[in-house]
Design a protein around this motif. Structure first.
Motif, PDB file in Angstrom:
ATOM      1  N   ALA A  30      -6.883   3.193  -4.542  1.00  0.00           N
ATOM      2  CA  ALA A  30      -6.630   2.039  -3.775  1.00  0.00           C
ATOM      3  C   ALA A  30      -6.316   2.861  -2.230  1.00  0.00           C
ATOM      4  N   GLY A  31      -6.763   3.937  -2.104  1.00  0.00           N
ATOM      5  CA  GLY A  31      -6.574   4.036  -0.011  1.00  0.00           C
ATOM      6  C   GLY A  31      -8.449   3.601   0.062  1.00  0.00           C
ATOM      7  N   TRP A  32      -8.842   3.678  -0.614  1.00  0.00           N
ATOM      8  CA  TRP A  32     -10.431   3.543  -0.151  1.00  0.00           C
ATOM      9  C   TRP A  32     -10.579   1.755  -0.297  1.00  0.00           C
ATOM     10  N   GLY A  33     -10.073   0.921  -1.341  1.00  0.00           N
ATOM     11  CA  GLY A  33      -9.528  -0.728  -1.083  1.00  0.00           C
ATOM     12  C   GLY A  33      -8.835  -1.249  -0.086  1.00  0.00           C
ATOM     13  N   LYS A  34      -7.841  -0.218   0.086  1.00  0.00           N
ATOM     14  CA  LYS A  34      -7.489  -0.364   1.673  1.00  0.00           C
ATOM     15  C   LYS A  34      -7.661  -0.461   3.325  1.00  0.00           C
ATOM     16  N   LEU A  35      -8.567   0.616   2.617  1.00  0.00           N
ATOM     17  CA  LEU A  35      -9.301   1.406   3.958  1.00  0.00           C
ATOM     18  C   LEU A  35     -11.055  -0.365   4.277  1.00  0.00           C
ATOM     19  N   THR A  36     -11.209  -0.384   2.956  1.00  0.00           N
ATOM     20  CA  THR A  36     -12.503  -1.863   3.417  1.00  0.00           C
ATOM     21  C   THR A  36     -11.911  -2.891   2.862  1.00  0.00           C
ATOM     22  N   GLY A  37     -10.579  -2.463   2.786  1.00  0.00           N
ATOM     23  CA  GLY A  37     -10.671  -4.309   2.550  1.00  0.00           C
ATOM     24  C   GLY A  37      -9.373  -4.828   3.321  1.00  0.00           C
ATOM     25  N   GLY A  38      -8.977  -4.182   4.856  1.00  0.00           N
ATOM     26  CA  GLY A  38      -8.365  -4.923   5.975  1.00  0.00           C
ATOM     27  C   GLY A  38      -7.235  -4.696   5.382  1.00  0.00           C
ATOM     28  N   PHE A  39      -6.850  -3.993   4.694  1.00  0.00           N
ATOM     29  CA  PHE A  39      -5.186  -4.149   4.573  1.00  0.00           C
ATOM     30  C   PHE A  39      -4.200  -3.853   6.346  1.00  0.00           C
ATOM     31  N   ASP A  40      -2.755  -4.331   5.877  1.00  0.00           N
ATOM     32  CA  ASP A  40      -2.021  -4.439   7.121  1.00  0.00           C
ATOM     33  C   ASP A  40      -0.734  -4.668   6.484  1.00  0.00           C
ATOM     34  N   ALA A  41      -0.364  -3.333   6.479  1.00  0.00           N
ATOM     35  CA  ALA A  41       1.586  -2.925   6.435  1.00  0.00           C
ATOM     36  C   ALA A  41       2.646  -3.656   6.401  1.00  0.00           C
ATOM     37  N   GLY A  42       2.502  -4.622   7.404  1.00  0.00           N
ATOM     38  CA  GLY A  42       2.977  -5.869   8.112  1.00  0.00           C
ATOM     39  C   GLY A  42       3.480  -6.934   6.715  1.00  0.00           C
ATOM     40  N   GLY A  43       2.666  -6.894   6.399  1.00  0.00           N
ATOM     41  CA  GLY A  43       2.726  -8.167   5.346  1.00  0.00           C
ATOM     42  C   GLY A  43       3.623  -7.293   4.253  1.00  0.00           C
ATOM     43  N   PHE A  44       3.238  -6.481   3.570  1.00  0.00           N
ATOM     44  CA  PHE A  44       3.902  -5.225   2.735  1.00  0.00           C
ATOM     45  C   PHE A  44       5.346  -5.008   2.976  1.00  0.00           C
ATOM     46  N   ILE A  45       5.403  -4.199   4.090  1.00  0.00           N
ATOM     47  CA  ILE A  45       6.747  -4.220   4.967  1.00  0.00           C
ATOM     48  C   ILE A  45       7.287  -5.890   4.867  1.00  0.00           C
ATOM     49  N   GLN A  46       7.111  -6.717   5.688  1.00  0.00           N
ATOM     50  CA  GLN A  46       7.926  -7.851   5.659  1.00  0.00           C
ATOM     51  C   GLN A  46       8.357  -8.631   4.332  1.00  0.00           C
ATOM     52  N   GLY A  47       7.318  -8.116   3.556  1.00  0.00           N
ATOM     53  CA  GLY A  47       7.645  -9.106   1.847  1.00  0.00           C
ATOM     54  C   GLY A  47       8.310  -8.348   1.541  1.00  0.00           C
ATOM     55  N   ALA A  48       8.823  -6.538   1.903  1.00  0.00           N
ATOM     56  CA  ALA A  48       9.486  -5.172   0.941  1.00  0.00           C
ATOM     57  C   ALA A  48      11.534  -6.107   1.851  1.00  0.00           C
TER      58      ALA A  48
END
Length: 170
Positions: A30-48
């Protein structure tokens, strides 16, 4: 009786190693996918935050308030913490090093994701992690904790002895 069995049984230590490695793999990928996939917590936080309104909100108001006033303004920090937290928890669980601390950090992340309205595999991971936490040292017995924990205890005991000698000398 059950807790003692979890903490002392050698067969259970083997089963816990399998659970620990499974959880570690889940965290690492999961972490590797986020690291290599351009994860941005801002979108997740806004959705929550958006899930906190309506007749049956998936996110409680107190958590949405935290997300809106703390997490969203610090989304870059949370992006870094989530990505690297998942990777480090995964590595530690797979290797069985600082197992209980890694499990504690993992369960904290699981609860944060659950509080944010994301179910996915988080509930399952919480349940499995509880067994690791209750088992204590036995969960890392077939891992690097077998060597690291006794070494750290020896070093700590040696330093306490040395400090005691210094105090007695004065």
């Amino acid at each position: 009786m059950f807790v003692e069995w979890l903490r002392k049984n050698g067969v259970v230590a083997g089963l816990l190693a399998i659970i620990r490695i499974y959880l570690g793999y889940q965290w690492l990928t999961a972490g590797w996918g986020k690291l290599t996939g351009g994860f941005d917590a801002g979108g997740f936080i806004q959705g929550a935050i958006e899930k906190s309104s309506g007749d049956h909100p998936a996110v409680q108001g107190w958590w949405a308030s935290f997300l809106e006033h703390v997490a969203l303004p610090g989304a870059d920090i949370f992006t870094f913490l989530v990505m690297w937290g998942e990777i480090l928890v995964g590595i530690a669980l797979i290797l069985g090093v600082f197992t209980n601390f890694a499990a504690l950090m993992g369960i904290c992340m699981n609860f944060a994701f659950l509080f944010s309205g994301t179910v996915s595999t988080n509930a399952q991971m919480v349940l499995l992690t509880v067994f690791i936490l209750v088992a204590g040292y036995n969960a890392g017995k077939f891992g690097l904790d077998r060597y690291v924990i006794p070494f750290m205890k020896k070093q700590l005991f040696h330093k306490k002895e040395t400090a005691g000698e210094v105090i007695e000398a004065h």
